[in-house]
Scaffold this motif. Structure first.
Motif, short mmCIF file in Angstrom:
data_model
loop_
_atom_site.label_atom_id
_atom_site.label_comp_id
_atom_site.label_asym_id
_atom_site.label_seq_id
_atom_site.Cartn_x
_atom_site.Cartn_y
_atom_site.Cartn_z
N VAL A 193 3.42 7.35 5.08
CA VAL A 193 3.38 7.59 6.53
C VAL A 193 4.80 7.76 7.12
O VAL A 193 5.06 8.74 7.83
CB VAL A 193 2.58 6.49 7.26
CG1 VAL A 193 2.79 6.55 8.75
CG2 VAL A 193 1.10 6.62 6.94
N PRO A 225 0.83 -1.21 0.00
CA PRO A 225 0.00 0.00 0.00
C PRO A 225 0.86 1.25 0.00
O PRO A 225 1.93 1.28 0.62
CB PRO A 225 -0.78 -0.10 1.32
CG PRO A 225 -0.72 -1.54 1.71
CD PRO A 225 0.56 -2.06 1.17
N LEU A 269 -2.13 13.06 10.53
CA LEU A 269 -1.41 11.79 10.49
C LEU A 269 -1.75 10.93 11.70
O LEU A 269 -2.04 9.75 11.58
CB LEU A 269 0.09 12.08 10.45
CG LEU A 269 1.01 10.86 10.34
CD1 LEU A 269 0.84 10.21 8.99
CD2 LEU A 269 2.47 11.28 10.53
N VAL A 298 0.52 3.93 1.47
CA VAL A 298 0.69 4.57 2.77
C VAL A 298 1.92 4.03 3.51
O VAL A 298 2.44 4.68 4.41
CB VAL A 298 -0.56 4.42 3.69
CG1 VAL A 298 -1.69 5.24 3.15
CG2 VAL A 298 -0.94 2.99 3.90
N HIS A 299 2.38 2.84 3.12
CA HIS A 299 3.58 2.28 3.75
C HIS A 299 4.81 3.12 3.43
O HIS A 299 5.82 3.02 4.11
CB HIS A 299 3.81 0.83 3.28
CG HIS A 299 2.92 -0.15 3.96
ND1 HIS A 299 3.22 -1.49 4.05
CD2 HIS A 299 1.74 0.00 4.58
CE1 HIS A 299 2.25 -2.11 4.70
NE2 HIS A 299 1.33 -1.23 5.03
N VAL A 302 -3.62 7.30 11.62
CA VAL A 302 -2.97 6.05 12.06
C VAL A 302 -3.76 5.41 13.20
O VAL A 302 -3.87 4.18 13.27
CB VAL A 302 -1.48 6.23 12.43
CG1 VAL A 302 -0.68 6.70 11.23
CG2 VAL A 302 -1.25 7.11 13.60
N CYS A 322 -7.01 -2.94 2.23
CA CYS A 322 -5.93 -2.94 1.23
C CYS A 322 -5.16 -1.62 1.23
O CYS A 322 -4.10 -1.50 0.63
CB CYS A 322 -6.46 -3.24 -0.16
SG CYS A 322 -7.54 -1.98 -0.80
N LEU A 323 -5.70 -0.62 1.92
CA LEU A 323 -4.98 0.65 2.03
C LEU A 323 -3.81 0.55 3.00
O LEU A 323 -2.89 1.36 2.95
CB LEU A 323 -5.93 1.76 2.50
CG LEU A 323 -7.04 2.16 1.54
CD1 LEU A 323 -8.00 3.14 2.20
CD2 LEU A 323 -6.45 2.80 0.28
N SER A 324 -3.89 -0.44 3.91
CA SER A 324 -2.83 -0.48 4.92
C SER A 324 -2.19 -1.84 5.11
O SER A 324 -1.22 -1.96 5.84
CB SER A 324 -3.38 0.01 6.27
OG SER A 324 -4.39 -0.87 6.71
N ILE A 325 -2.73 -2.86 4.46
CA ILE A 325 -2.12 -4.20 4.60
C ILE A 325 -1.68 -4.66 3.21
O ILE A 325 -2.35 -4.39 2.21
CB ILE A 325 -3.11 -5.21 5.21
CG1 ILE A 325 -3.48 -4.78 6.65
CG2 ILE A 325 -2.51 -6.61 5.26
CD1 ILE A 325 -4.46 -5.70 7.33
N ASN A 326 -0.58 -5.36 3.19
CA ASN A 326 -0.06 -5.90 1.94
C ASN A 326 -1.13 -6.72 1.22
O ASN A 326 -1.77 -7.58 1.83
CB ASN A 326 1.16 -6.77 2.25
CG ASN A 326 1.95 -7.11 1.00
OD1 ASN A 326 1.39 -7.54 -0.01
ND2 ASN A 326 3.26 -6.95 1.08
N HIS A 327 -1.30 -6.46 -0.04
CA HIS A 327 -2.39 -7.11 -0.79
C HIS A 327 -2.23 -8.61 -0.87
O HIS A 327 -3.22 -9.35 -0.91
CB HIS A 327 -2.46 -6.52 -2.21
CG HIS A 327 -2.74 -5.05 -2.22
ND1 HIS A 327 -2.95 -4.35 -3.38
CD2 HIS A 327 -2.84 -4.14 -1.24
CE1 HIS A 327 -3.18 -3.09 -3.10
NE2 HIS A 327 -3.10 -2.93 -1.81
#
Lengths: 239, 129
Positions: free
Chosen positions: A61, A55, B14, A57-58, B18, B73-78
């Motif tokens: 951020v 993603p 931010l 954002v990785h 988070v 999917c915006l923050s975890i590996n697909h």
């Protein structure tokens, strides 16, 4: 592929914004913490750019977090001399009128070869040419030469000279720069009066028109030779 | 002054983002684990798993994950998300085929994935270091 393209644009925009917010120092002489941040930002930006599974954002951020930390360090450094010394270090005199301070060189993890190389880069080939040599916080060596080896300055000739003035642009590529015109307290009439001297009658015909505080004008019309002359100018603010 | 305000605003945004993300992911994975446990409890009760109850539970699991995946999917590996989705699809198929052994097997793997990701997303010294 389109996804990669869009990601590239987003990351580039964010990195660009970050560097703009960090200020001009980032692009010039780097302090140690700034150098670290520059390296990290480059790495972080590439991670999500090339890998669709990760993603975006990785990358964003950590980038934004690091920029905030950088800003905080800069802010605290400005407010506190103690913290400034802690983050940036302080300049160290390695050569003084007494000679080379070898203890300081050792503390800086430098040797004589490093010192003489840095002096040569400053165009000094002998230690007896210099009064002081200082290692700055960004690692650069600055030199104060002794009187015999100091470059000649205009003031040494003891002749009177008009104070230097910084020219500002009033017209650039056929467009008026109103902000500078207000700063110089000149109007359109002033522009047109002087444009006529180079055969230009419209603003569009002028390539460049600069004015300094001493009233010196540099003006060039399109496809014509430039002219430089002085006018009776009341003066604007000290820009 | 403008810069300070910009930095403060960005920091606040931010931090909010988070925290919200962390809460969302934890809640989603908790709910997923709860659904898996319900499914597991139900499947242990019967020998014939091709029942309407299990089919509905499987469908519910599938729909739940499909919906949450769009945000996760915006923050975890697909790739990681795909693994969970894949397991759920397998479970649904095995229920349909009345294949209890394979269904239980895939369910255990799904439970493992969900717990692993929950652990990875937590703020723990192991994850920080």
């Amino acid at each position: 592929m389109i996804t990669l393209m869009i990601r590239g644009i987003i990351i580039y925009a964010i990195v660009f914004l970050i560097f703009r917010l960090m200020g001009k120092r980032q692009l010039g002489q780097l302090q140690p913490f700034e150098f670290v941040i520059t390296l990290i930002i480059a790495d972080l930006a590439t991670i999500p750019m090339a890998e669709i599974n990760i993603p975006i954002v990785h990358g964003i951020v950590p980038l934004v977090t690091i920029s905030i930390i950088h800003f905080l360090i800069g802010f605290l450094s400005r407010k506190s001399i103690k913290l400034r010394k802690m983050f940036n270090g302080k300049p160290i005199i390695v050569v003084s009128p007494n000679g080379v301070d070898y203890e300081e060189l050792k503390r800086l993890n430098m040797d004589f070869d490093d010192l003489t190389e840095a002096l040569r880069e400053n165009n000094y080939f002998s230690l007896d040419q210099i009064q002081y040599a200082i290692i700055e916080t960004n690692g650069q060596l600055t030199v104060l030469p002794n009187a015999e080896n100091s470059p000649l300055a205009y003031g040494d000739l003891k002749n009177k000279k008009e104070e230097s003035a910084l020219p500002i642009m009033l017209v650039c590529d056929g467009k008026k720069i109103k902000e500078n015109m207000e700063r110089a307290k000149v109007d359109d009439e002033f522009l047109f009066d002087n444009m006529k001297k180079v055969g230009a009658f419209k603003i569009k015909e002028v390539l460049i028109f600069t004015l300094d505080n001493n009233g010196k004008i540099y003006i060039q019309a399109r496809n014509k030779k430039y002219k430089s002359f002085k006018v009776n100018f009341k003066g604007g603010e000290n820009w | 002054m403008k810069k300070i305000i910009s930095v403060l605003v960005i920091s606040a945004m931010l931090l909010t983002a988070v925290i919200l993300e962390q809460v969302f992911v934890q809640n989603t994975l908790d709910t997923l684990l709860a659904k898996i446990d319900t499914f597991d409890a139900e499947i242990q009760k019967v020998s014939d798993i091709n029942s309407q109850t299990l089919l509905n539970l499987g469908k519910d699991l599938d729909e739940y994950w499909t919906e949450k995946e769009k945000i996760l999917c915006l923050s975890i590996n697909h790739n990681d998300l795909n693994k969970v989705g894949e397991q759920i699809k397998k479970i649904v198929v095995y229920v349909d085929q009345n294949n209890k052994d394979d269904c239980i097997y895939e369910l255990e793997i799904l439970k493992f994935y969900a717990k692993s990701y929950k652990h990875v997303m937590e703020i723990t010294p192991q994850n920080l270091l």
